[in-house]
Design an enzyme around this catalytic site. Structure first.
Site, PDB file in Angstrom:
ATOM      1  N   GLY A 397       0.802  -1.211   0.000  1.00 19.69           N
ATOM      2  CA  GLY A 397       0.000   0.000   0.000  1.00 19.69           C
ATOM      3  C   GLY A 397       0.838   1.266   0.000  1.00 19.69           C
ATOM      4  N   SER A 398       0.266   2.344   0.537  1.00 23.77           N
ATOM      5  CA  SER A 398       0.815   3.698   0.373  1.00 23.77           C
ATOM      6  C   SER A 398       2.154   3.940   1.046  1.00 23.77           C
ATOM      7  CB  SER A 398      -0.197   4.719   0.899  1.00 23.77           C
ATOM      8  OG  SER A 398      -1.403   4.645   0.173  1.00 23.77           O
ATOM      9  N   ILE A 399       2.615   3.023   1.874  1.00 25.47           N
ATOM     10  CA  ILE A 399       3.914   3.204   2.515  1.00 25.47           C
ATOM     11  C   ILE A 399       5.026   3.385   1.488  1.00 25.47           C
ATOM     12  CG2 ILE A 399       4.392   0.730   2.655  1.00 25.47           C
ATOM     13  CD1 ILE A 399       5.714   1.182   5.342  1.00 25.47           C
TER      14      ILE A 399
END
Length: 691
Positions: A397-399
């Protein structure tokens, strides 16, 4: 005619004379050879018996001696970074049996009864069948009487086998006959069973646990009367901190098992023997060559006496980067939170979380743990799942958006301060692709702070040289995937991190080059990465662009009686590569990561504000196989988090990963905050210990 006969006679006489001379010559030659041979033999005997008498006596003595080695030697100790002992050796007394050649069953039973007078064992472990077998062997005449004449006849006719006859004897042992066996009989039966279990040439452990000094001494004193029996001192691995970090510390084979079959070829190629004790997993296996001890070598003479040729020694000691006190606290937090999360709504498929604390400047792992919660007998049980840190890839995800913006900056697809409108993207024949909410007009810093998907989509389209028109087809250059992956690899995503453990997963690498998948890739929704890869990525941002090799081995010491006093080797940080990014762009990413952790950033509640953290959160769509048929069938959500502190002079990094935290049940969209709770608590605990 007379002349002719005379001539013939003369020729014959000549031939006889010639043969006689030839025989005499050959006889003389033979005499000379015999005399010469005798001289040589006598000379050699003189040399052997007189001139080199002592030399040959010693040579015969050496040839008649046996060179043997000890069965095992204690391994090196393992310590934490502060010198606290994590793994030690404990001496144990062992009574064992090695079957002599040509020994009879009757003699073995006789010996078993003698040993039964000396040692105590829990003979109740012996099965009913093995007890019956012993009765048959110890009462052969009575057992033979249990076979009918007809059955003996069938044996002679080969209609029954010897095994069939033996089984009939065993089956026909009566309850009364078994009940007649005394305690000593049963103990002898169990000892006899232990003497014969497995291969005949193997060494059989008769007693290893709780051997008393008296038992040990009596067996040792009576080995001449107990053929095949002997004693020795062995060792076992002990763990002062119990199960803490136990899985990663690894395991060692036993004297009985020796080298495991699956590792046989590997260890035999290194010169090991099949019955050697070896590291079989994780750190014990990884550092086998350092931890293994040197065996003592003996010379055994004909009279049975032993002389030490080479004194053995304990293996080298190793110091880990782990802080065992911090490790204990992290494991405790995880154990509590994975169970607590099961009380939260929509956590039907959630069952594990991972946490890693490391030094971003060196790559040292200070603590790492994974815990899995399982419903068993209507109660939640927690099991260690730490190996999953290096073997369990997740959709991150957005990490990963720090790496995505690096691609944008370095390709010119994104400019510092560039403002874009965060509104859903629509590609023909595909669903809307949006951020978690409509964020309006934002720049590159706020895109990280609020975790905008759309901002990354627009960057990806630019990298792929595409042109976006609402609800129209989108064409991109497929080489954009390689551009993204190259930069992600530089951060440690999608490549082996090099951590010093024997197993590590690369994760999943997508093969499709559809435009929509490039957009997914840019927000961490396509390829998958392991928690240790995410840790390396966060460390790379924290230290300004150096991808550091994560490691657990801090130093190696020579074994001494005084502990860690003689250092042999100290591990040094290794820079695997430097990310292709300018300081200006890296500072921009770090500024965005700082904004994530303050005011209204997505990570504001993940760390105490006082610790001045910077980082990135991630939420991803995941898919799992719920019925075990090998096909993913259920959509879940995964939470990730990575941070470092202080933001202006990073000393520590944190990564927490919780797969499958959400599964929509009914109409509720509530999500557990387990990842946030773990993240907050482990950073709090770290700063309590490292004030």
């Amino acid at each position: 005619m007379k002349k002719r006969y005379k001539k013939i006679y003369n020729i014959s006489s000549f031939k006889n004379k010639d043969i006689k001379e030839t025989i005499e010559k050959r006889y003389n030659i033979l005499i000379i050879i015999i005399i010469a041979t005798m001289i040589i033999i006598m000379t050699n005997l003189f040399v052997i018996q007189v001139l080199k008498h002592d030399y040959y006596v010693n040579l015969v003595s050496k040839l008649s001696d046996n060179i043997i080695t000890s069965t095992s030697t204690p391994r090196g100790r393992i310590y934490d970074r502060n010198g606290k002992l994590l793994v030690d050796n404990e001496a144990v007394k062992v009574i064992y049996y090695k079957k002599p050649s040509n020994i009879t069953t009757k003699k073995e039973i006789e010996i078993a009864y003698k040993v039964a007078d000396i040692i105590e064992l829990d003979y109740t472990k012996l099965s009913d069948k093995n007890l019956r077998k012993f009765w048959v062997k110890n009462n052969s005449e009575l057992a033979n009487n249990k076979i009918t004449l007809e059955e003996w006849k069938l044996l002679d006719e080969r209609k029954l086998t010897s095994s069939d006859i033996e089984n009939l004897k065993i089956e026909r042992v009566t309850i009364e006959e078994l009940e007649s066996l005394t305690t000593k009989d049963r103990l002898a039966a169990y000892i006899y069973y232990l003497m014969n279990i497995g291969y005949s040439y193997d060494e059989k452990i008769i007693k290893k646990e709780n051997v008393t000094d008296k038992e040990y001494a009596l067996i040792a004193e009576n080995i001449n009367n107990l053929p095949g029996f002997d004693t020795r001192v062995d060792w076992i691995r002990v763990y002062p901190y119990g199960d803490t970090f136990r899985t990663i510390l690894g395991s060692v084979s036993t004297t009985e098992t020796g080298i495991p079959y699956e590792l046989k070829d590997y260890y035999l190629d290194l010169g090991y023997s099949l019955n050697d004790r070896v590291g079989t997993s994780y750190l014990e296996y990884q550092y086998e060559s350092i931890l293994k001890g040197e065996k003592t070598v003996y010379q055994v003479s004909n009279d049975g006496s032993r002389k030490v040729i080479n004194e053995g020694s304990r293996g080298h000691d190793i110091v880990l980067t782990i802080d065992i006190e911090l490790q204990q606290e992290i494991e405790k937090i995880l154990e509590e939170e994975v169970v607590n999360a099961k009380d939260d709504i929509n956590t039907k498929y959630y069952d594990r979380s991972f946490a890693i604390i490391s030094d971003p400047n060196t790559g040292e792992i200070l603590a790492m743990a994974g815990k899995q919660v399982v419903l068993k007998d209507e109660e939640y049980k927690v099991y260690d799942y730490t190996p999953g840190i290096v073997t369990t890839p997740v959709t991150a995800g957005s990490i990963v958006k720090g790496a995505s913006q690096t691609v944008g900056y370095m390709t010119g697809a994104l400019q510092i301060g560039e403002r874009r409108n965060d509104s859903c993207i629509k590609i023909a024949a595909t669903p809307l692709k949006c951020s978690w909410t409509n964020l309006g007009v934002i720049n590159d810093i706020s895109a990280l702070k609020y975790s905008s998907n759309v901002y990354q989509f627009l960057t990806a389209i630019n990298v792929g040289k595409g042109k976006y028109v609402y609800n129209q087809n989108l064409n991109i250059d497929a080489s954009a995937f390689d551009i993204y992956r190259k930069t992600f690899n530089e951060y440690g995503l999608g490549v082996l991190t090099g951590i010093d453990l024997p197993v590590e997963s690369l994760g999943y690498k997508g093969t499709s080059t559809l435009p929509g998948h490039l957009l997914d890739f840019s927000i961490g929704q396509y390829d998958t990465y392991t928690p240790i890869q995410l840790s390396q990525y966060i460390n790379t941002i924290a230290n300004g662009g150096n991808r550091m090799q994560p490691y657990l081995l801090k130093a190696v010491y020579n074994p001494t009686k005084d502990g860690l006093t003689d250092i042999l080797y100290e591990n040094k940080p290794v820079i695997l590569n430097k990310v292709n990014i300018t300081d200006e762009y890296m500072d921009r990413i770090k500024q965005g990561f700082r904004e994530v952790m303050i005011s209204s950033g997505t990570g504001v509640s993940f760390m105490n504000y006082a610790y001045k953290g910077a980082g990135k959160t991630g939420t991803s769509e995941s898919f799992i196989d719920t019925d075990g048929d090998g096909i993913v069938d259920t959509e879940t959500m995964t939470n990730t988090y990575g941070a470092y502190a202080p933001y202006d002079n990073p000393k520590v990094s944190f990564v927490v990963v919780s797969p499958d935290i959400f599964y929509k049940e009914g109409n509720s969209t509530a999500r557990t905050s387990v990842n946030q709770r773990i993240s907050y608590r482990i950073s709090q605990k770290y700063f309590e210990l490292y004030k």
